[in-house]
Write an enzyme that holds these catalytic residues in place. Structure first.
Site, short mmCIF file in Angstrom:
data_model
loop_
_atom_site.label_atom_id
_atom_site.label_comp_id
_atom_site.label_asym_id
_atom_site.label_seq_id
_atom_site.Cartn_x
_atom_site.Cartn_y
_atom_site.Cartn_z
N HIS A 107 33.43 70.10 48.89
CA HIS A 107 32.89 71.01 47.88
C HIS A 107 31.54 71.53 48.38
CE1 HIS A 107 35.76 68.94 45.22
NE2 HIS A 107 35.65 69.97 44.40
N LYS A 150 27.25 69.73 45.03
CA LYS A 150 28.05 68.77 44.24
C LYS A 150 27.88 67.38 44.84
CE LYS A 150 32.72 67.84 42.52
NZ LYS A 150 32.30 67.46 41.18
#
Ligand code: NAD
Length: 331
Positions: free
Chosen positions: A213, A217
């Site tokens: 990601h 994140k």
């Protein structure tokens, strides 16, 4: 033997997707537990044509997801829905233009209740979509509940138990789902069904999980956690702490093949299974670039919710409910 199941969701132009998907994908075969109050907009365009377009308010459309949802609303057929030209943010901001719709951005802290009452009068049947911040989830939901405004909560985090309790106690209709990507939800549901039907089918297999990601994140993806749970129910015995989290750009570009333009917004997951004697391999992969998959799913959820409200629905739904009623319209 080697089995590879690969799904990549990179944005393609929306009109082609809409046209091809409308040709008819009824998704899951199980009937919905919830009563069908109206033929699905996906399956019955003639019914849709007679229903008024649904006004959709997007809070906060100056954020990344809110903006993507607002663009999806504006990109839909005008007979389905339209964008309410007012949105709430954490503070008042200059108006923004979304595909020709100029949206006034009001502070949710100043007279938001009165503004919501006024908007409901001006836009009967209005559905609110919330993509804000985890810290805002409960406060915003309280506002929607207080003013009896059906809403789709895409924002993650907050006190989820309180959220469900508040909405259920108020008998308000809402769709609450931390994952609005319909195909990803369908895959998750299929894995869960497989685990329920064939517990232990992968007993002894070794599982490897990698997810990538955007670097901002920090935590392990909720989707990976759910899928790993299903693999464990199938007999894998995998510790969620062993998921390989890829957050560095060179690996994302060179090893994961994430397109550069999606470094700031992607969700790549790979699950590899190997038999105890190393003769059988399975690989499952779902790679999402950008936000359109979530945005389109959110608009479908809003249309689903509108149909539910019209039929007197007063409960909490999730994306499985949306899929079961033929919400697989786009993407
Ligand atoms: P973002 O930071 O880009 O946008 C958040 C916006 O909310 C900002 O514009 C901020 O000003 C605004 N805001 C802050 N407090 C507010 C309040 N009280 N009321 C209204 N607006 C307020 O974040 P994002 O990337 O758009 O993500 C938003 C949320 O959506 C996150 O919780 C994220 O995890 C979640 N998300 C869910 C899905 C899904 O499928 N359900 C998909 C992607 C992201």
């Amino acid at each position: 033997m080697s089995c590879v199941f690969v799904a990549r969701a990179t944005p393609v132009e929306p009109r082609a997707r809409l046209a091809s998907s409308r040709r008819g994908t009824r998704s899951l075969s199980r009937p919905s537990a919830a009563p069908k109050v109206r033929a699905s907009y996906a399956m019955a365009p003639t019914v849709l044509a007679t229903a008024p377009p649904v006004p959709i308010m997007v809070n906060d459309l100056t954020g990344k997801m809110g903006r993507a949802v607002a663009e999806s609303v504006v990109g839909r057929d005008k007979s389905q829905c339209f964008l309410v030209p007012v949105a709430f943010s954490g503070s008042a901001k200059p108006a923004v233009d979304v595909g020709g719709v100029v949206v006034e951005i009001k502070s949710i802290r100043e007279d938001a209740g009165a503004a919501l009452v006024d908007l409901k009068k001006r836009y009967p049947g209005m559905i609110v979509v919330d993509y804000t911040l985890p810290a805002a989830v409960n406060h915003n939901a309280e506002l929607y509940v207080k003013h009896n405004t059906p809403f789709v909560m895409g924002t993650t985090g907050g006190d989820r138990t309180k959220l469900l309790t508040d909405v259920t106690a108020a008998k308000l209709a809402a769709v609450i789902a931390p994952q609005m990507g319909k195909q990803v939800v369908a895959f998750q549901a299929a894995m869960k069904l497989m685990a329920e039907n064939f517990p232990g089918a992968f007993k002894g297999y070794t599982l490897e999980v990698t997810e990538s990601h955007q670097t901002s994140k920090v935590d392990t993806s909720g989707t990976a956690k759910a899928i790993v749970q299903s693999f464990n129910d199938l007999g894998c015995g995998f510790d969620i702490k062993d998921v390989t989290l890829v957050r560095d750009v060179p690996t994302q570009l060179e090893k994961m093949n994430v397109p550069e333009e999606f470094l700031l917004g992607h969700a790549y997951h790979t699950y590899k299974l190997k038999s105890p004697d190393n003769t059988v391999f399975f690989e499952f992969q779902h790679n999402v670039c950008g936000r359109s998959i979530y945005a389109e799913g959110t608009v479908d959820a809003a249309l689903f919710l509108s149909a539910k409200v019209t039929g007197g629905g007063e409960t909490v739904y999730d994306m499985i409910d949306v899929l079961k009623e033929g919400g697989m319209v786009t993407n």
